[in-house]
Motif scaffolding. Structure first.
Motif, mmCIF file in Angstrom:
data_model
loop_
_atom_site.group_PDB
_atom_site.id
_atom_site.type_symbol
_atom_site.label_atom_id
_atom_site.label_comp_id
_atom_site.label_asym_id
_atom_site.label_seq_id
_atom_site.Cartn_x
_atom_site.Cartn_y
_atom_site.Cartn_z
ATOM 1 N N GLN A 72 0.822 -1.214 0.000
ATOM 2 C CA GLN A 72 0.000 0.000 0.000
ATOM 3 C C GLN A 72 0.855 1.263 0.000
ATOM 4 O O GLN A 72 0.531 2.245 -0.679
ATOM 5 C CB GLN A 72 -0.944 -0.004 1.201
ATOM 6 C CG GLN A 72 -2.056 -1.025 1.066
ATOM 7 C CD GLN A 72 -3.009 -0.984 2.235
ATOM 8 O OE1 GLN A 72 -3.276 0.067 2.797
ATOM 9 N NE2 GLN A 72 -3.527 -2.139 2.617
ATOM 10 N N GLU A 75 2.242 1.817 -3.494
ATOM 11 C CA GLU A 75 1.183 2.301 -4.383
ATOM 12 C C GLU A 75 0.863 3.768 -4.107
ATOM 13 O O GLU A 75 0.699 4.556 -5.037
ATOM 14 C CB GLU A 75 -0.079 1.447 -4.226
ATOM 15 C CG GLU A 75 0.072 0.043 -4.784
ATOM 16 C CD GLU A 75 -1.089 -0.876 -4.435
ATOM 17 O OE1 GLU A 75 -1.956 -0.487 -3.600
ATOM 18 O OE2 GLU A 75 -1.141 -1.988 -4.988
ATOM 19 N N ARG A 76 0.781 4.138 -2.823
ATOM 20 C CA ARG A 76 0.474 5.537 -2.479
ATOM 21 C C ARG A 76 1.597 6.478 -2.901
ATOM 22 O O ARG A 76 1.343 7.593 -3.359
ATOM 23 C CB ARG A 76 0.196 5.668 -0.981
ATOM 24 C CG ARG A 76 -1.181 5.171 -0.580
ATOM 25 C CD ARG A 76 -1.551 5.599 0.822
ATOM 26 N NE ARG A 76 -0.611 5.142 1.820
ATOM 27 C CZ ARG A 76 -0.770 4.066 2.589
ATOM 28 N NH1 ARG A 76 -1.843 3.331 2.484
ATOM 29 N NH2 ARG A 76 0.138 3.739 3.474
ATOM 30 N N THR A 79 1.379 6.857 -6.773
ATOM 31 C CA THR A 79 0.206 7.674 -7.119
ATOM 32 C C THR A 79 0.414 9.124 -6.714
ATOM 33 O O THR A 79 0.139 10.044 -7.481
ATOM 34 C CB THR A 79 -1.058 7.101 -6.447
ATOM 35 O OG1 THR A 79 -1.257 5.763 -6.905
ATOM 36 C CG2 THR A 79 -2.281 7.931 -6.783
ATOM 37 N N GLY A 80 0.914 9.335 -5.505
ATOM 38 C CA GLY A 80 1.131 10.689 -5.016
ATOM 39 C C GLY A 80 2.138 11.457 -5.840
ATOM 40 O O GLY A 80 1.921 12.633 -6.183
#
Length: 100
Positions: A72, A75-76, A79-80
């Motif tokens: 997670q 992924e964050r 994306t961020g």
């Protein structure tokens, strides 16, 4: 240059997918043990496999939680950073349009 953050986003995405695959393998381990137990003819070996599986559940659960958190996070981060890059591009484009 020293104040810049450089992140290899494609590599971080690959790393996240690899962590997810490791996590899935960990989650699938009980099925593989069950299949092995069914294939083993020796009662003593079967008992040893079942004992190992029963005692490994706590450790597997902790590892699963850690791997899930890492997946997670990766992924964050991706994306961020992608969102931030897009916002910066949009701001630069908007600034260029105003100056023309």
């Amino acid at each position: 240059m020293a104040n810049q953050l450089i992140v290899d986003l494609p590599e971080l995405e690959i790393f996240g997918r690899r962590l997810a695959a490791v996590r899935q393998g960990l989650l699938d381990a009980p099925k593989r043990v069950d299949q092995s137990v069914a294939d083993v003819g020796s009662g003593e070996l079967r008992s040893a496999l079942e004992y190992f599986e029963d005692n490994w559940k706590d450790g597997r659960h902790r590892m699963d939680q850690t791997l899930d958190a890492l997946v997670q996070m990766a992924e964050r981060i991706v994306t961020g950073l992608q969102d931030t890059d897009q916002k910066l591009r949009d701001a630069i484009d908007k600034s260029k349009q105003k100056s023309v």
